[in-house]
Motif scaffolding. Sequence first.
Motif, PDB file in Angstrom:
ATOM      1  N   ASP A 469      35.150  42.047  41.238  1.00  0.00           N
ATOM      2  CA  ASP A 469      35.545  42.173  42.647  1.00  0.00           C
ATOM      3  C   ASP A 469      35.204  40.940  43.484  1.00  0.00           C
ATOM      4  OD1 ASP A 469      36.574  44.682  42.218  1.00  0.00           O
ATOM      5  OD2 ASP A 469      34.748  45.737  42.806  1.00  0.00           O
ATOM      6  N   TYR A 470      34.548  39.950  42.898  1.00  0.00           N
ATOM      7  CA  TYR A 470      34.255  38.723  43.645  1.00  0.00           C
ATOM      8  C   TYR A 470      35.558  38.012  44.021  1.00  0.00           C
ATOM      9  CZ  TYR A 470      29.217  38.860  42.663  1.00  0.00           C
ATOM     10  OH  TYR A 470      27.893  39.200  42.622  1.00  0.00           O
ATOM     11  N   TYR A 471      35.491  37.138  45.064  1.00  0.00           N
ATOM     12  CA  TYR A 471      36.737  36.531  45.546  1.00  0.00           C
ATOM     13  C   TYR A 471      36.548  35.118  46.114  1.00  0.00           C
ATOM     14  CZ  TYR A 471      34.703  38.476  49.806  1.00  0.00           C
ATOM     15  OH  TYR A 471      33.838  38.802  50.819  1.00  0.00           O
ATOM     16  N   THR A 472      35.438  34.442  45.788  1.00  0.00           N
ATOM     17  CA  THR A 472      35.237  33.076  46.282  1.00  0.00           C
ATOM     18  C   THR A 472      35.069  32.113  45.110  1.00  0.00           C
ATOM     19  OG1 THR A 472      32.812  33.175  46.385  1.00  0.00           O
ATOM     20  CG2 THR A 472      34.037  34.013  48.299  1.00  0.00           C
ATOM     21  N   GLU A 473      35.334  30.824  45.363  1.00  0.00           N
ATOM     22  CA  GLU A 473      35.160  29.797  44.334  1.00  0.00           C
ATOM     23  C   GLU A 473      33.706  29.731  43.879  1.00  0.00           C
ATOM     24  OE1 GLU A 473      37.125  27.961  42.667  1.00  0.00           O
ATOM     25  OE2 GLU A 473      39.055  28.134  43.704  1.00  0.00           O
ATOM     26  N   PHE A 474      32.794  29.882  44.820  1.00  0.00           N
ATOM     27  CA  PHE A 474      31.374  29.852  44.475  1.00  0.00           C
ATOM     28  C   PHE A 474      31.041  30.953  43.468  1.00  0.00           C
ATOM     29  CE2 PHE A 474      27.148  31.671  45.277  1.00  0.00           C
ATOM     30  CZ  PHE A 474      26.342  30.587  44.943  1.00  0.00           C
ATOM     31  N   ASP A 475      31.525  32.179  43.749  1.00  0.00           N
ATOM     32  CA  ASP A 475      31.249  33.295  42.846  1.00  0.00           C
ATOM     33  C   ASP A 475      31.901  33.077  41.483  1.00  0.00           C
ATOM     34  OD1 ASP A 475      29.703  34.830  44.626  1.00  0.00           O
ATOM     35  OD2 ASP A 475      31.509  35.563  45.624  1.00  0.00           O
ATOM     36  N   TYR A 476      33.111  32.488  41.490  1.00  0.00           N
ATOM     37  CA  TYR A 476      33.791  32.230  40.219  1.00  0.00           C
ATOM     38  C   TYR A 476      32.988  31.247  39.372  1.00  0.00           C
ATOM     39  CZ  TYR A 476      37.089  30.488  36.797  1.00  0.00           C
ATOM     40  OH  TYR A 476      37.668  30.113  35.610  1.00  0.00           O
ATOM     41  N   GLU A 477      32.556  30.164  39.973  1.00  0.00           N
ATOM     42  CA  GLU A 477      31.860  29.121  39.219  1.00  0.00           C
ATOM     43  C   GLU A 477      30.528  29.621  38.673  1.00  0.00           C
ATOM     44  OE1 GLU A 477      32.822  26.297  38.124  1.00  0.00           O
ATOM     45  OE2 GLU A 477      34.791  26.461  39.079  1.00  0.00           O
ATOM     46  N   ARG A 493      35.411  40.102  25.932  1.00  0.00           N
ATOM     47  CA  ARG A 493      36.778  40.187  26.443  1.00  0.00           C
ATOM     48  C   ARG A 493      36.779  40.610  27.917  1.00  0.00           C
ATOM     49  NH1 ARG A 493      41.429  40.548  23.772  1.00  0.00           N
ATOM     50  NH2 ARG A 493      40.340  41.067  21.830  1.00  0.00           N
ATOM     51  N   ASN A 494      35.961  41.602  28.260  1.00  0.00           N
ATOM     52  CA  ASN A 494      35.904  42.063  29.646  1.00  0.00           C
ATOM     53  C   ASN A 494      35.316  41.005  30.572  1.00  0.00           C
ATOM     54  OD1 ASN A 494      35.576  44.896  27.992  1.00  0.00           O
ATOM     55  ND2 ASN A 494      36.687  45.147  29.910  1.00  0.00           N
ATOM     56  N   ALA A 495      34.428  40.175  30.038  1.00  0.00           N
ATOM     57  CA  ALA A 495      33.870  39.093  30.842  1.00  0.00           C
ATOM     58  C   ALA A 495      34.968  38.126  31.267  1.00  0.00           C
ATOM     59  CB  ALA A 495      32.791  38.362  30.048  1.00  0.00           C
ATOM     60  N   TYR A 496      35.828  37.750  30.318  1.00  0.00           N
ATOM     61  CA  TYR A 496      36.915  36.836  30.657  1.00  0.00           C
ATOM     62  C   TYR A 496      37.965  37.512  31.542  1.00  0.00           C
ATOM     63  CZ  TYR A 496      34.936  33.318  27.622  1.00  0.00           C
ATOM     64  OH  TYR A 496      34.090  32.380  27.080  1.00  0.00           O
ATOM     65  N   GLN A 497      38.129  38.812  31.392  1.00  0.00           N
ATOM     66  CA  GLN A 497      39.016  39.539  32.301  1.00  0.00           C
ATOM     67  C   GLN A 497      38.449  39.528  33.722  1.00  0.00           C
ATOM     68  OE1 GLN A 497      39.477  43.409  30.547  1.00  0.00           O
ATOM     69  NE2 GLN A 497      41.027  42.729  29.072  1.00  0.00           N
ATOM     70  N   SER A 498      37.123  39.622  33.836  1.00  0.00           N
ATOM     71  CA  SER A 498      36.491  39.546  35.152  1.00  0.00           C
ATOM     72  C   SER A 498      36.759  38.197  35.802  1.00  0.00           C
ATOM     73  CB  SER A 498      34.982  39.770  35.032  1.00  0.00           C
ATOM     74  OG  SER A 498      34.688  41.104  34.696  1.00  0.00           O
ATOM     75  N   LEU A 499      36.654  37.120  35.010  1.00  0.00           N
ATOM     76  CA  LEU A 499      36.927  35.789  35.547  1.00  0.00           C
ATOM     77  C   LEU A 499      38.380  35.673  36.007  1.00  0.00           C
ATOM     78  CD1 LEU A 499      34.975  33.558  32.985  1.00  0.00           C
ATOM     79  CD2 LEU A 499      34.333  34.070  35.354  1.00  0.00           C
ATOM     80  N   GLU A 500      39.300  36.247  35.228  1.00  0.00           N
ATOM     81  CA  GLU A 500      40.706  36.239  35.636  1.00  0.00           C
ATOM     82  C   GLU A 500      40.899  37.015  36.937  1.00  0.00           C
ATOM     83  OE1 GLU A 500      43.869  36.852  32.687  1.00  0.00           O
ATOM     84  OE2 GLU A 500      42.276  36.881  31.174  1.00  0.00           O
ATOM     85  N   ILE A 502      38.705  37.447  39.333  1.00  0.00           N
ATOM     86  CA  ILE A 502      38.180  36.650  40.449  1.00  0.00           C
ATOM     87  C   ILE A 502      39.193  35.577  40.837  1.00  0.00           C
ATOM     88  CG2 ILE A 502      36.330  35.135  41.229  1.00  0.00           C
ATOM     89  CD1 ILE A 502      34.479  36.538  39.219  1.00  0.00           C
ATOM     90  N   ARG A 503      39.783  34.913  39.821  1.00  0.00           N
ATOM     91  CA  ARG A 503      40.805  33.903  40.088  1.00  0.00           C
ATOM     92  C   ARG A 503      41.991  34.516  40.839  1.00  0.00           C
ATOM     93  NH1 ARG A 503      39.832  29.073  41.145  1.00  0.00           N
ATOM     94  NH2 ARG A 503      39.002  27.765  39.494  1.00  0.00           N
ATOM     95  N   ALA A 504      42.401  35.702  40.403  1.00  0.00           N
ATOM     96  CA  ALA A 504      43.524  36.380  41.058  1.00  0.00           C
ATOM     97  C   ALA A 504      43.177  36.735  42.502  1.00  0.00           C
ATOM     98  CB  ALA A 504      43.902  37.637  40.281  1.00  0.00           C
ATOM     99  N   ASN A 505      41.944  37.153  42.734  1.00  0.00           N
ATOM    100  CA  ASN A 505      41.515  37.479  44.102  1.00  0.00           C
ATOM    101  C   ASN A 505      41.535  36.238  44.993  1.00  0.00           C
ATOM    102  OD1 ASN A 505      41.060  40.120  43.295  1.00  0.00           O
ATOM    103  ND2 ASN A 505      38.863  39.815  42.945  1.00  0.00           N
ATOM    104  N   ILE A 506      41.060  35.118  44.441  1.00  0.00           N
ATOM    105  CA  ILE A 506      41.057  33.862  45.200  1.00  0.00           C
ATOM    106  C   ILE A 506      42.490  33.446  45.537  1.00  0.00           C
ATOM    107  CG2 ILE A 506      40.515  31.395  45.080  1.00  0.00           C
ATOM    108  CD1 ILE A 506      38.119  32.167  43.275  1.00  0.00           C
ATOM    109  N   ALA A 507      43.373  33.550  44.542  1.00  0.00           N
ATOM    110  CA  ALA A 507      44.772  33.166  44.750  1.00  0.00           C
ATOM    111  C   ALA A 507      45.449  34.085  45.760  1.00  0.00           C
ATOM    112  CB  ALA A 507      45.520  33.200  43.413  1.00  0.00           C
ATOM    113  N   TRP A 508      45.134  35.364  45.698  1.00  0.00           N
ATOM    114  CA  TRP A 508      45.736  36.321  46.637  1.00  0.00           C
ATOM    115  C   TRP A 508      45.391  35.939  48.074  1.00  0.00           C
ATOM    116  CZ3 TRP A 508      44.594  39.516  50.618  1.00  0.00           C
ATOM    117  CH2 TRP A 508      45.518  40.512  50.932  1.00  0.00           C
ATOM    118  N   ILE A 509      44.116  35.601  48.295  1.00  0.00           N
ATOM    119  CA  ILE A 509      43.683  35.209  49.641  1.00  0.00           C
ATOM    120  C   ILE A 509      44.384  33.920  50.070  1.00  0.00           C
ATOM    121  CG2 ILE A 509      41.704  34.415  51.001  1.00  0.00           C
ATOM    122  CD1 ILE A 509      39.968  36.300  49.309  1.00  0.00           C
TER     123      ILE A 509
END
Length: 526
Positions: A469-477, A493-500, A502-509
């Motif tokens: 549910d994170y949504y900032t570049e800082f949280d992603y990194e 696998r779920n870890a990499y899905q979480s990263l995806e 977060i990326r999707a949340n950042i892009a949505w914003i």
Amino acid sequence: NHTRPDTACGPEAVGGCYRDVFDESVVMSTYLVAFAILPLDYGSLTREVPTKYGSVKTLEKQNVAEVITHEIAHQWFGNIVTMTWWDDLWLNEAFATFTQFIGVDVYNPTWNMMDRCYVEFVMNALQTDSMLHSHPIIMAGVSDPSEIESLFDDISYFKGSSLIRMLEGVIGRRVLKEGLMIYLNRFAWRNAASKDLFEAFSEAYRKINQNSGAHSNSPAENLTRVMDTWTTQVNYPLVTVRISGNRLHFRQERFLLYPNGTQIWESHQTNHVPDRQNPEPMWTWLDLEESKTVELDHTPAFVKINLNQTGLYRCNYEFSNWQQLVKLSRQGYFGSTDMAGLLNDAFTLAYIGRLNISVPFDLFETLEEDRLDSGTPWTISMRKISELQPLMAQDQQSAEKLVKLIFKILFDQGQIRQTDAITIAVKFARRSGALDLVWTHFTRNWDQLLKIYGHMPFLMSDITKFPADYYTEFDYERTREFFETHSLTSGKRNAYQSLESIRANIAWIKHNMESFKTFIKNKVIE
């Protein structure tokens, strides 16, 4: 109430139970067949982690069973006997809600449905009816269609069923059943009002107990008078008890989350007072009295009122008595329902400034799963602790210490099963808004989590999905760096899905923020 099926298990058991309860009522002219149509959940076909708090699949079964038994109960409460007017809607819905738990408990006793009553409707009733803008169970004079529709709420369903549960605690299930038979047969295919029901219960009470012994001149002989204070008044009482030598001093007052005004109820208390000669709890009636003193033949070390939480009221004690209750809880003295009630009252009283916040947390720290027959106290605790979010938002340091305390109880002290601990932690994070604090605690204690959950693929996946549910570049990194430098076992696998995610949340914003602002600006009237 047709012929009872031979089988004693499966869905037919509910029909068998209702046949036992309503055997002497009028015979219905139709059979009722209930179906449940559910969406296909491929995950639940293969995954069911057994915990005391229920898997998704188990909870789905419970919900379906509750709906079916609730609607079957309307054959008696609503069809055979219908309320005279909408102001007595609770006669339909409260009884259907109460009996649904009895039916499902027969269907599957391992679900502990009667213990869940406290969470499912008593706790909700206490919360909803603690507001000044609540309403009585019986809404005299209601006529407008919108007013009638508004009565299909927590008061009619949950407070009403809580009152029936309280009434059963006073008169016993045998009298309750006999009273229902009188009521259903007397008003079969006709209309009835609340007073008709209470008169039937009083008649059954006199018939079975014959005005003898402890039942002589009991207020239960005139339940219409007793129950009027509960059905025609809004809210409910807070009962405070104080020990003075061999005397118990009771005082009742109207309970509100934000106090305003006074009312008096005719109520009973089941007082659990330690007495080696007489271990049975004693009864005390507050007969429209604001206060009352009861003299005992001994000096009690402590007092616990509202045994098994059958009464629809909150309880408070002197601080020294609360300390005794904490000590007894640590020794496993109380069952699940009483522990849930103590926690609920303590957290709520602290919320309104009537009790030091240390008391509910001291009680919370005493919870040990092996001594409890259900997860009800944990459910109550997580709900009430989640309500501390406004306090946590004001003091980050205290919030961090609170999370550490909760995780110490969940993971370090061996008081709860490992599979349940992670479920409770995730629910707490979602409800309290403490997602970042909880994830930070996870990362700082990753080796411990791996040791516990590394061999449990489903739970490890839940943990690595946590930051999605994170949504900032800082949280992603910081999340990416953490995942790349730590073992993830089956949660990779779920870890990499979480990263995806977060990326999707950042892009949505990034893609939508400006157009979203424009849309809102054009739509919202200032």
